[in-house]
Design a protein around this motif. Sequence first.
Motif, PDB file in Angstrom:
ATOM      1  N   LEU A   1      62.556 -38.602  59.919  1.00  0.00           N
ATOM      2  CA  LEU A   1      62.863 -38.463  61.332  1.00  0.00           C
ATOM      3  C   LEU A   1      61.730 -39.110  62.116  1.00  0.00           C
TER       4      LEU A   1
ATOM      5  N   GLU B   1      66.350 -38.855  67.873  1.00  0.00           N
ATOM      6  CA  GLU B   1      66.935 -38.106  66.766  1.00  0.00           C
ATOM      7  C   GLU B   1      68.450 -38.210  66.741  1.00  0.00           C
ATOM      8  N   SER B   2      69.077 -38.300  67.933  1.00  0.00           N
ATOM      9  CA  SER B   2      70.540 -38.415  67.965  1.00  0.00           C
ATOM     10  C   SER B   2      71.009 -39.708  67.302  1.00  0.00           C
TER      11      SER B   2
ATOM     12  N   GLN C   1      69.310 -41.368  64.883  1.00  0.00           N
ATOM     13  CA  GLN C   1      69.085 -41.231  63.446  1.00  0.00           C
ATOM     14  C   GLN C   1      70.135 -40.320  62.804  1.00  0.00           C
ATOM     15  N   SER C   2      70.497 -39.251  63.492  1.00  0.00           N
ATOM     16  CA  SER C   2      71.532 -38.356  62.963  1.00  0.00           C
ATOM     17  C   SER C   2      72.859 -39.096  62.834  1.00  0.00           C
TER      18      SER C   2
ATOM     19  N   ARG D   1      72.827 -41.358  59.771  1.00  0.00           N
ATOM     20  CA  ARG D   1      73.018 -40.585  58.544  1.00  0.00           C
ATOM     21  C   ARG D   1      74.485 -40.178  58.367  1.00  0.00           C
ATOM     22  N   GLU D   2      75.125 -39.810  59.459  1.00  0.00           N
ATOM     23  CA  GLU D   2      76.521 -39.386  59.393  1.00  0.00           C
ATOM     24  C   GLU D   2      77.438 -40.512  58.935  1.00  0.00           C
TER      25      GLU D   2
END
Length: 349
Positions: free
Chosen positions: A4, A10-11, A13-14, A17-18
Amino acid sequence: MSALSPTLPESWQSHLREVGGQIDDSQRWQFKASTENRCRLTPLSHLSVIEIAGPDTARFLQGQTSAQVDLANGDIAPPTAFCTPKGRMIANAQIVRIETDRYWLLLNSSVAEALRLHLAKFAVFYKTDLNHRNDLVTMGVSGEAAESTLSDCSIKTPRDEWFMARTDTTVVLRHPHPQPRFVLIDTAEPMIEHWQTLNTQGATPTSERFWQLLDIQAGLVWVDESTRENWLPQMINWEALAGISFKKGCYTGQEVVARAHFRGQVKKRLMRLTINGNSHPEIGAIVRDDNDKRMGEVVSLAPSNEGSELLAVLNVREEMPSMTVDGQPVTLQPLPYIVERRDPESLAS
């Protein structure tokens, strides 16, 4: 970049990943999707933005950068270089005018803070502020169908390399390559929406390594922390990519850069190489001639279908000899441009 990274929202990066993204050993995003798709989406964590804003910004930049700042007019986003007094590059970048008295510099993330601190020493004499925009993210869209797919998603595209377009808050830049490729810049939420919309239209996620391969094929290298203050701009063919104006007034390092050009003192050049096989050299690996003498070093590397493609800064010889890297033969490949002066002012015509 950690799992992270504090330099990416972070949104964003999330989201990556999704959709199947993972961080590889080189701290870049990777995906399992094929690179053969006609339109590809690539997170570009190695690129970030410095914002410079205030009533004196254009005048301030004109004294620091190798480009004519007034070329950055909201249509053209010229390449440029920022140098030490000895003409060595702290960073190369692209100047993007967002509005009157507000500009973005797109550059390698690893040197963004170093450049901001360097410019801050001079900015105190001007009405201008510098800010590393960690809230912005960059995404690449590339491939034969990239332009049409962006158009189908109502995202405007620039008409030529080093040009820009705007769709709402999103900036779209066109970068050099034989195939269309674009860099999109915005905050995380609009970029997530663009990703999802483009993906619905058939664009597939692709690893950052692939974008690096496209840079290599375009003969384009970005100064990073390992190469900061190593090169004159001409050593990475920056004048051939319209990155140096020889018609403007003084800027930091200008005298050295101009003297090297007009006196023919550039003895090293960026060259493109390929190597076959499954063994990939490291960045910084030494390139040697057939007498085992050092020619230069590898500055960019990416896997290809046959092996690896490389960019290396090498000593210029009238006839280039046979060369090796780590004992493996390499083949000199043509660049997609002529290595000669291309005035950035020509972009306006």
